[in-house]
Design an enzyme around this catalytic site. Structure first.
Site, PDB file in Angstrom:
ATOM      1  N   ARG A  59      49.600  43.845  43.484  1.00  0.00           N
ATOM      2  CA  ARG A  59      48.768  42.831  42.597  1.00  0.00           C
ATOM      3  C   ARG A  59      50.062  41.811  42.669  1.00  0.00           C
ATOM      4  NH1 ARG A  59      45.155  45.378  44.029  1.00  0.00           N
ATOM      5  NH2 ARG A  59      45.165  43.733  44.905  1.00  0.00           N
ATOM      6  N   GLN A  89      42.861  37.117  29.252  1.00  0.00           N
ATOM      7  CA  GLN A  89      42.579  38.435  29.613  1.00  0.00           C
ATOM      8  C   GLN A  89      42.929  38.688  31.071  1.00  0.00           C
ATOM      9  OE1 GLN A  89      38.088  39.942  29.300  1.00  0.00           O
ATOM     10  NE2 GLN A  89      37.821  37.297  29.765  1.00  0.00           N
ATOM     11  N   ASP A  92      47.782  37.838  34.823  1.00  0.00           N
ATOM     12  CA  ASP A  92      48.995  36.453  35.955  1.00  0.00           C
ATOM     13  C   ASP A  92      49.347  35.897  34.443  1.00  0.00           C
ATOM     14  OD1 ASP A  92      47.330  34.173  35.481  1.00  0.00           O
ATOM     15  OD2 ASP A  92      45.612  35.481  36.529  1.00  0.00           O
ATOM     16  N   HIS A 107      45.380  41.522  27.747  1.00  0.00           N
ATOM     17  CA  HIS A 107      45.346  42.660  28.318  1.00  0.00           C
ATOM     18  C   HIS A 107      46.678  43.199  29.542  1.00  0.00           C
ATOM     19  CE1 HIS A 107      40.764  42.764  28.353  1.00  0.00           C
ATOM     20  NE2 HIS A 107      41.494  42.839  27.845  1.00  0.00           N
ATOM     21  N   THR A 179      35.351  34.300  32.638  1.00  0.00           N
ATOM     22  CA  THR A 179      34.935  35.875  31.969  1.00  0.00           C
ATOM     23  C   THR A 179      33.414  36.198  31.719  1.00  0.00           C
ATOM     24  OG1 THR A 179      35.386  37.302  30.334  1.00  0.00           O
ATOM     25  CG2 THR A 179      35.495  34.730  29.728  1.00  0.00           C
ATOM     26  N   SER A 180      33.530  37.566  32.030  1.00  0.00           N
ATOM     27  CA  SER A 180      31.848  38.531  32.939  1.00  0.00           C
ATOM     28  C   SER A 180      31.322  38.486  31.109  1.00  0.00           C
ATOM     29  CB  SER A 180      31.590  39.588  34.125  1.00  0.00           C
ATOM     30  OG  SER A 180      32.877  40.321  33.542  1.00  0.00           O
TER      31      SER A 180
HETATM   32  P1  NAD Z   1      35.204  39.397  35.582  1.00  0.00           P
HETATM   33  O1  NAD Z   1      35.384  39.469  37.038  1.00  0.00           O
HETATM   34  O2  NAD Z   1      34.489  40.792  35.002  1.00  0.00           O
HETATM   35  O3  NAD Z   1      34.449  38.283  35.719  1.00  0.00           O
HETATM   36  C1  NAD Z   1      35.044  36.805  36.266  1.00  0.00           C
HETATM   37  C2  NAD Z   1      33.823  35.725  35.902  1.00  0.00           C
HETATM   38  O4  NAD Z   1      34.607  34.570  36.414  1.00  0.00           O
HETATM   39  C3  NAD Z   1      32.725  36.139  36.349  1.00  0.00           C
HETATM   40  O5  NAD Z   1      31.648  35.717  35.108  1.00  0.00           O
HETATM   41  C4  NAD Z   1      31.851  35.416  37.568  1.00  0.00           C
HETATM   42  O6  NAD Z   1      30.604  34.559  37.460  1.00  0.00           O
HETATM   43  C5  NAD Z   1      33.648  33.858  36.911  1.00  0.00           C
HETATM   44  N1  NAD Z   1      33.754  33.199  38.396  1.00  0.00           N
HETATM   45  C6  NAD Z   1      33.896  33.776  39.399  1.00  0.00           C
HETATM   46  N2  NAD Z   1      34.311  32.990  40.261  1.00  0.00           N
HETATM   47  C7  NAD Z   1      35.060  31.675  39.786  1.00  0.00           C
HETATM   48  C8  NAD Z   1      35.708  30.392  39.898  1.00  0.00           C
HETATM   49  N3  NAD Z   1      35.552  29.613  40.280  1.00  0.00           N
HETATM   50  N4  NAD Z   1      35.897  30.127  38.360  1.00  0.00           N
HETATM   51  C9  NAD Z   1      35.180  29.459  36.949  1.00  0.00           C
HETATM   52  N5  NAD Z   1      34.667  31.179  37.406  1.00  0.00           N
HETATM   53  C10 NAD Z   1      34.684  31.912  38.427  1.00  0.00           C
HETATM   54  O7  NAD Z   1      37.037  39.351  35.026  1.00  0.00           O
HETATM   55  P2  NAD Z   1      36.819  38.570  33.512  1.00  0.00           P
HETATM   56  O8  NAD Z   1      35.576  39.054  32.863  1.00  0.00           O
HETATM   57  O9  NAD Z   1      37.785  38.419  33.551  1.00  0.00           O
HETATM   58  O10 NAD Z   1      36.859  40.609  33.715  1.00  0.00           O
HETATM   59  C11 NAD Z   1      38.231  40.905  32.406  1.00  0.00           C
HETATM   60  C12 NAD Z   1      39.428  42.319  32.646  1.00  0.00           C
HETATM   61  O11 NAD Z   1      39.793  41.154  34.890  1.00  0.00           O
HETATM   62  C13 NAD Z   1      40.910  41.764  32.394  1.00  0.00           C
HETATM   63  O12 NAD Z   1      41.015  42.678  32.147  1.00  0.00           O
HETATM   64  C14 NAD Z   1      42.014  41.225  33.629  1.00  0.00           C
HETATM   65  O13 NAD Z   1      42.941  41.617  33.232  1.00  0.00           O
HETATM   66  C15 NAD Z   1      40.996  41.521  34.994  1.00  0.00           C
HETATM   67  N6  NAD Z   1      41.973  40.572  36.184  1.00  0.00           N
HETATM   68  C16 NAD Z   1      42.796  39.962  35.715  1.00  0.00           C
HETATM   69  C17 NAD Z   1      42.620  39.286  36.548  1.00  0.00           C
HETATM   70  C18 NAD Z   1      44.713  37.603  36.439  1.00  0.00           C
HETATM   71  O14 NAD Z   1      45.237  38.112  36.182  1.00  0.00           O
HETATM   72  N7  NAD Z   1      44.041  36.631  37.657  1.00  0.00           N
HETATM   73  C19 NAD Z   1      42.311  38.935  37.964  1.00  0.00           C
HETATM   74  C20 NAD Z   1      41.246  39.715  37.703  1.00  0.00           C
HETATM   75  C21 NAD Z   1      40.785  40.707  37.136  1.00  0.00           C
END
Ligand code: NAD
Length: 249
Positions: A59, A89, A92, A107, A179-180
């Site tokens: 990651r 959340q 990065d 987080h 965010t979901s």
């Molecule tokens: P999630 O995967 O549960 O939800 C992602 C959301 O983003 C969904 O609602 C989806 O419809 C939406 N989505 C997908 N592509 C998109 C786009 N191009 N533009 C806008 N929206 C888009 O992620 P979450 O709700 O952030 O879950 C929380 C957890 O995920 C946290 O623990 C977080 O730390 C972690 N996380 C972080 C990263 C990162 O830091 N980049 C990456 C993956 C997960």
């Protein structure tokens, strides 16, 4: 609305998707490839440090080559005309690299490490270059194994959640991006924003029943959604005004 407003963003993995970082729960998300409970828990780190650290080093390597996208940049640029706080959340650092000055990580952060004995011990939390893997045997200041300074699934959020809750309650404008709303405190935070302030949701997914009434849903990916939101912010949030006028009819 020409006066400076305090805009609070609540962001998730979706805002970084167009930077090439995987989301978690989408069909191509990370949790479809690996079981988080085998990798993202304190007990997994204790039982199999090589496997857990390898997952997080991967990651961290991905983050090293990722760049902020236009959505992160628009969030940062809005500071010119409004006060902006980002509650994310994401683990990065793309908001910071885009120039956002006030970012709260619910987080934790992949760019930092901490003690595996006492993760909140401030004397053990430090920056750790993304290019350098965290290896079994790398020790924190308290002599325990170093670990990434992120919140594992079997751990509780820290005091930052209370700070985030206060900011959501006080926001003049509240924007949820990518965010979901399925883990941690985020689902609760969206209920704290006041109902008489502009509230926006930017996400391509259907949120029927998952978001309180009155949110203006820009059903777009983050970059396009943030372009539309920037126009709203520059023009006094006309969609919100229309929504409120409609309610008064
Ligand atoms: P999630 O995967 O549960 O939800 C992602 C959301 O983003 C969904 O609602 C989806 O419809 C939406 N989505 C997908 N592509 C998109 C786009 N191009 N533009 C806008 N929206 C888009 O992620 P979450 O709700 O952030 O879950 C929380 C957890 O995920 C946290 O623990 C977080 O730390 C972690 N996380 C972080 C990263 C990162 O830091 N980049 C990456 C993956 C997960």
């Amino acid at each position: 609305m020409s006066v400076r407003q305090h805009i609070v963003f609540l962001t998730g993995a979706g805002i970084s998707a167009e930077s090439g970082l995987c989301t978690f729960r989408d069909p191509d998300g990370l949790w479809r490839q690996v079981d988080p409970l085998e990798l993202c828990t304190a007990s997994a780190l204790h039982e199999n440090p090589e496997k857990v650290l390898a997952f997080y080093n991967q990651r961290r390597r991905e983050l090293l080559s990722a760049r902020p996208n236009e959505a992160h940049r628009i969030v940062a640029e809005l500071e010119r005309i409004h006060d902006v706080t980002v509650i994310t959340q994401n683990v990065d650092d793309l908001h910071e690299r885009a120039g956002s000055r006030e970012v709260i990580h619910l987080h934790g952060e992949l760019t930092k490490v901490t003690s595996s004995r006492s993760r909140l011990n401030l004397s053990c939390i430090k920056d750790f270059p993304l290019a350098r893997p965290i290896l079994p045997g790398d020790l924190a200041a308290d002599g325990s194994q170093l670990r990434p300074a992120v919140l594992f699934f079997d751990e509780y959020p820290t005091f930052v959640s209370e700070q985030a809750a206060r900011l959501c309650r006080e926001a003049d404008v509240f924007v949820v991006v990518g965010t979901s709303l399925s883990v941690g405190v985020a689902p609760d935070l969206v209920h704290l924003a006041r109902k008489d302030v502009p509230r926006y949701l930017i996400d391509p997914d259907d949120f029927s029943g998952r978001i309180p009434d009155g949110f203006i849903h820009l059903r777009e990916k983050a970059v396009e959604g943030m372009r539309l939101f920037r126009k709203e912010a520059e023009n006094g949030f006309p969609s919100f005004t229309r929504f409120m006028d409609g309610k008064a009819d």
